[in-house]
Write a protein that holds these residues in place. Structure first.
Motif, PDB file in Angstrom:
ATOM      1  N   SER A  46      -4.738   0.326   9.146  1.00  0.00           N
ATOM      2  CA  SER A  46      -4.194   0.238   7.796  1.00  0.00           C
ATOM      3  C   SER A  46      -4.275   1.592   7.092  1.00  0.00           C
ATOM      4  O   SER A  46      -3.311   2.042   6.466  1.00  0.00           O
ATOM      5  N   ASP A  47      -5.426   2.261   7.225  1.00  0.00           N
ATOM      6  CA  ASP A  47      -5.583   3.583   6.601  1.00  0.00           C
ATOM      7  C   ASP A  47      -4.511   4.543   7.106  1.00  0.00           C
ATOM      8  O   ASP A  47      -4.019   5.393   6.367  1.00  0.00           O
ATOM      9  N   ALA A  48      -4.166   4.422   8.376  1.00  0.00           N
ATOM     10  CA  ALA A  48      -3.227   5.375   8.972  1.00  0.00           C
ATOM     11  C   ALA A  48      -1.767   5.015   8.705  1.00  0.00           C
ATOM     12  O   ALA A  48      -0.906   5.889   8.689  1.00  0.00           O
ATOM     13  N   ARG A 101       1.655   6.696   3.718  1.00  0.00           N
ATOM     14  CA  ARG A 101       0.628   7.679   4.102  1.00  0.00           C
ATOM     15  C   ARG A 101       1.270   9.035   4.373  1.00  0.00           C
ATOM     16  O   ARG A 101       2.373   9.114   4.917  1.00  0.00           O
ATOM     17  N   GLY A 151      -0.610   2.537   6.141  1.00  0.00           N
ATOM     18  CA  GLY A 151      -0.197   1.962   4.857  1.00  0.00           C
ATOM     19  C   GLY A 151       0.297   0.536   5.010  1.00  0.00           C
ATOM     20  O   GLY A 151       0.912  -0.003   4.098  1.00  0.00           O
ATOM     21  N   LEU A 182       0.857  -1.183   0.000  1.00  0.00           N
ATOM     22  CA  LEU A 182       0.000   0.000   0.000  1.00  0.00           C
ATOM     23  C   LEU A 182       0.897   1.238   0.000  1.00  0.00           C
ATOM     24  O   LEU A 182       2.036   1.181   0.465  1.00  0.00           O
ATOM     25  N   GLN A 191      -0.780  -3.444   5.410  1.00  0.00           N
ATOM     26  CA  GLN A 191      -1.944  -4.221   4.991  1.00  0.00           C
ATOM     27  C   GLN A 191      -2.199  -5.371   5.952  1.00  0.00           C
ATOM     28  O   GLN A 191      -1.309  -6.177   6.211  1.00  0.00           O
ATOM     29  N   ALA A 242      -8.872  -1.833   9.629  1.00  0.00           N
ATOM     30  CA  ALA A 242      -9.059  -0.825   8.581  1.00  0.00           C
ATOM     31  C   ALA A 242      -8.525   0.534   9.034  1.00  0.00           C
ATOM     32  O   ALA A 242      -7.816   1.214   8.288  1.00  0.00           O
ATOM     33  N   HIS A 243      -8.861   0.927  10.261  1.00  0.00           N
ATOM     34  CA  HIS A 243      -8.400   2.232  10.761  1.00  0.00           C
ATOM     35  C   HIS A 243      -6.872   2.275  10.797  1.00  0.00           C
ATOM     36  O   HIS A 243      -6.259   3.286  10.425  1.00  0.00           O
TER      37      HIS A 243
END
Ligand SMILES: [Zn+2]
Length: 278
Positions: A143-145, A88, A147, A85, A149, A140-141
């Protein structure tokens, strides 16, 4: 993490095993942990008492195991592994963060490899009905923050989060004080990861870890926001964030005043996810 006597015993065992490895010096990886940060599980009164959460950096040591296969493929082909990913962006805005551990010779945090999926298993025994949603959202939170996976690979009946192997998926379980003494009192959860260190030097990195959540707290708490905040906080520890005194951050020792990652948390998480692949 199980009290002073247990810690001393484990530290002694660790040193013995480390000496043994140094004697043999045959492997590609010595899994050498370093010291744990000071922990101050404290008690706070009132309705938010269950929000006390704590970070654990493990002091356990893995047995010697072969390097994982994908790394070898890259070694043989002379190719560089690629991130799964994107890196961020670090958010603009005030906020503190800290890392549970940094590399011995720099301020770079010890972190997971952003070129590998972090597999997660849940032990559903005694878990709340919505355990899968709680864990999936925390993945998810985080991972979003970061990068990084994550992938939920299934359930497990394993509970030995203090004796994991490096190829085990991250273990998420709900427990209670009788099994995990650190869940005594108002502690709502704990989280941490195991690290490895190449024997000839090189970067330490996390390879697996655990999140342990308090059954009683999750049975009592009615606020979905607070329940999710606790799981997210422990996932912050899992990927390498320590506590901060800044109450605007979810990584405040007591969970802070917001139940989602704040600017400081996000900056630290972005840094944890931006380390080089290996
Ligand atoms: Zn904590």
């Amino acid at each position: 993490m199980f009290g002073a006597r247990r810690r001393r015993q484990r530290e002694m065992e660790r040193r013995l095993r480390e000496l043994d490895w140094l004697d043999q010096a045959y492997g590609i990886g010595a899994y050498a942990p370093s010291g744990a940060p000071p922990r101050r599980p404290s008690r706070i009164p009132g309705a938010i008492a269950l929000l006390v959460v704590m970070g654990v950096t493990t002091s356990a040591v893995f047995t010697m195991q072969p390097q994982v296969f994908p790394d070898r493929v890259h070694d043989w082909l002379g190719t560089n592994p690629e991130r799964l990913l994107p890196v961020r962006d670090i958010p603009i805005g005030p906020g503190d963060f800290s890392f549970i551990a940094t590399q011995p010779d720099s301020d770079e945090p010890v972190a997971y490899n952003p070129c590998e999926v972090i597999e997660v298993e849940i032990n559903p025994e005694g878990a709340p009905d919505d355990h899968e949603e709680l864990v999936t959202r925390a993945m998810a939170h985080t991972s979003d923050a970061t990068g990084l996976q994550f992938e939920l690979v299934g359930t497990t009946d394993e509970r030995g989060f203090d004796s994991m192997s490096m190829n085990d998926p991250v273990m998420v379980l709900w427990s209670e004080q009788d099994e995990v003494a650190d869940l005594a009192g108002s502690i709502a959860g704990l989280g941490g990861s195991y690290r490895i260190e190449p024997i000839g030097g090189g970067k330490q990195r996390y390879v697996t870890g655990f999140v342990v959540l308090d059954r009683e707290a999750f049975a009592d708490l009615r606020s979905d926001e607070v329940r999710q905040g606790i799981v997210d906080h422990e996932f912050g520890h899992l990927v390498g964030l320590g506590h901060v005194d800044d109450p605007r951050q979810l990584m405040h020792e007591h969970g802070g005043i917001n139940m989602a990652y704040g600017n400081g948390d996000l900056a630290g998480l972005a840094a944890l996810g931006s380390v080089a692949c290996r």
